[in-house]
Design a protein around this motif. Structure first.
Motif, short mmCIF file in Angstrom:
data_model
loop_
_atom_site.label_atom_id
_atom_site.label_comp_id
_atom_site.label_asym_id
_atom_site.label_seq_id
_atom_site.Cartn_x
_atom_site.Cartn_y
_atom_site.Cartn_z
N GLN A 178 6.39 -13.13 8.39
CA GLN A 178 7.06 -13.58 7.17
C GLN A 178 7.78 -12.42 6.48
N SER A 179 7.15 -11.26 6.45
CA SER A 179 7.77 -10.08 5.84
C SER A 179 9.02 -9.66 6.61
N PHE A 180 8.94 -9.75 7.95
CA PHE A 180 10.11 -9.40 8.76
C PHE A 180 11.28 -10.34 8.47
N ASN A 182 11.85 -12.03 5.75
CA ASN A 182 12.36 -11.80 4.39
C ASN A 182 13.16 -10.51 4.28
N ASP A 183 12.79 -9.50 5.08
CA ASP A 183 13.42 -8.18 4.98
C ASP A 183 14.48 -7.95 6.04
N THR A 184 14.83 -8.98 6.79
CA THR A 184 15.80 -8.78 7.88
C THR A 184 17.14 -8.30 7.35
N GLY A 185 17.63 -8.94 6.31
CA GLY A 185 18.90 -8.54 5.73
C GLY A 185 20.11 -9.03 6.50
N LYS A 272 12.44 -2.60 13.53
CA LYS A 272 11.63 -3.41 12.63
C LYS A 272 10.66 -4.30 13.39
N MET A 276 6.58 -4.14 13.32
CA MET A 276 6.02 -5.30 12.62
C MET A 276 4.51 -5.42 12.87
#
Length: 346
Positions: A178-180, A182-185, A272, A276
């Motif tokens: 989930q963090s990946f 959200n932070d993909t960009g 990333k 992860m």
């Protein structure tokens, strides 16, 4: 809509308790009027209902309308309704009318032969260039160049088996994923799970050589049966491995830095993904290069031949000869030349 939402939330909760997530592999973008009846279904059936009503009205004005004729006028609407409301057993966003009637008619009347022309892509699709039909203009610099001027990069990612983890480990993996996300960009990103064919050609060739060298008749018969079994396994569509991919794309411009920018983005995503998770759960990421992209794309558009040809896909594509022959033809030609050489120098 409330019933659909409740069942969806309940299913998600059951999956979450088991440490699983449901990926939206087939996203249904249709708006639903009631239950499984969408607005698209209504728009497709409505013209046939209006046609039946118009015919009934005209027959009524002419004084020829009765119950039997009224039923006949609405037969087309009833047939279309049945075909439209019956959905595919797996892909619920496809109707029976679409995948059994419309797609079959399109496949029957589609153009089956195309030519390949070097240089710029044709402006008109009537010319039937293979690159235009496939949507692929070129494979270069580790990127797919689409016919609509997009650069596409593909990353192959290893998988994690959640079913063998305890609840805490599952929660950590899902939180990290989930963090990946959200932070993909990145806005243009796609996650894919693709069935890749497994090719046994090299193993079969080695096995056949071993069989030919064996002098025991019984062993040759036994091994020949095993060889036939390998052939059957290789032709089976179930002989696959499922691989996971992450796909990113960028519009192609006239700048010479397009490839470099996409390569940088791919390397950042690779870093990333590899960071992860840690330990034995750590993911392995491979950015596909030209030959790997070729096999990946070939498997997506022609699974059966990709399974049969395996590594020969790259060899045939990179061949500069005017004529490319298959394995059996090549073997026959080699045997023929050997025979001619032996006869000539005896």
């Amino acid at each position: 809509m409330a019933m659909r939402s409740d069942s969806y939330m309940e299913r998600q909760e059951r999956l979450r308790e088991r440490g699983k997530v449901e990926l939206p592999l087939n996203i249904d973008t249709k708006k639903y009027l009631y239950g499984n009846i969408s607005f698209q279904d209504v728009f497709i059936v409505l013209p046939f209902l209006l046609l039946g009503a118009t015919l009934s009205y005209l027959l009524f004005r002419a004084g020829h309308l009765n119950q039997q004729i009224l039923l006949v006028t609405f037969v087309p609407a009833m047939i279309v309704t049945v075909f439209q409301l019956n959905k595919h057993p797996i892909r619920k966003n496809l109707s029976l009318l679409q995948y059994k009637v419309i797609w079959k008619l399109q496949a029957k009347h589609r153009k089956k032969s195309f030519h390949y022309a070097k240089g710029a892509l044709p402006m008109s699709r009537k010319q039937g260039d293979t690159r235009t039909e496939l949507g692929l203009a070129n494979i270069a610099n580790g990127c797919l160049e689409s016919s609509d001027r997009k650069l596409i990069k593909v990353l192959e990612i290893s998988s994690v088996n959640l079913s063998l983890m305890n609840e805490l480990a599952k929660e950590n993996v899902l939180s990290a994923y989930q963090s990946f996300i959200n932070d993909t960009g990145e806005k243009q990103i796609q996650l894919m799970q693709v069935a890749q064919p497994i090719n046994l050609t090299n193993y079969l060739m080695w096995f056949n050589e071993e069989v030919d060298q064996n002098t025991s008749y019984a062993k040759r018969v036994l091994k020949q049966g095993y060889s036939n079994q390998i052939e059957r396994i290789q032709k089976s569509k179930n002989m696959v491995t499922r691989k996971r991919y992450l796909v990113i794309s960028k519009p192609m411009t006239d700048s010479s830095k397009d490839y470099m920018k996409l390569e940088t983005t791919a390397n950042i995503l690779k870093a990333k993904l590899e960071q992860m998770l840690s330990g034995y759960e750590k993911l392995d990421v491979n950015i596909l290069e030209n030959d790997e992209l070729l096999k990946f794309y070939y498997a997506c558009i022609d699974f059966d031949n990709a399974q049969a040809q395996g590594e020969n896909i790259v060899q045939k594509t990179n061949s500069k000869l005017d004529v490319v022959v298959g394995k059996n033809t090549a073997k026959a030609l080699v045997d023929q030349y050997k025979t001619l050489l032996n006869e000539r120098f005896e």
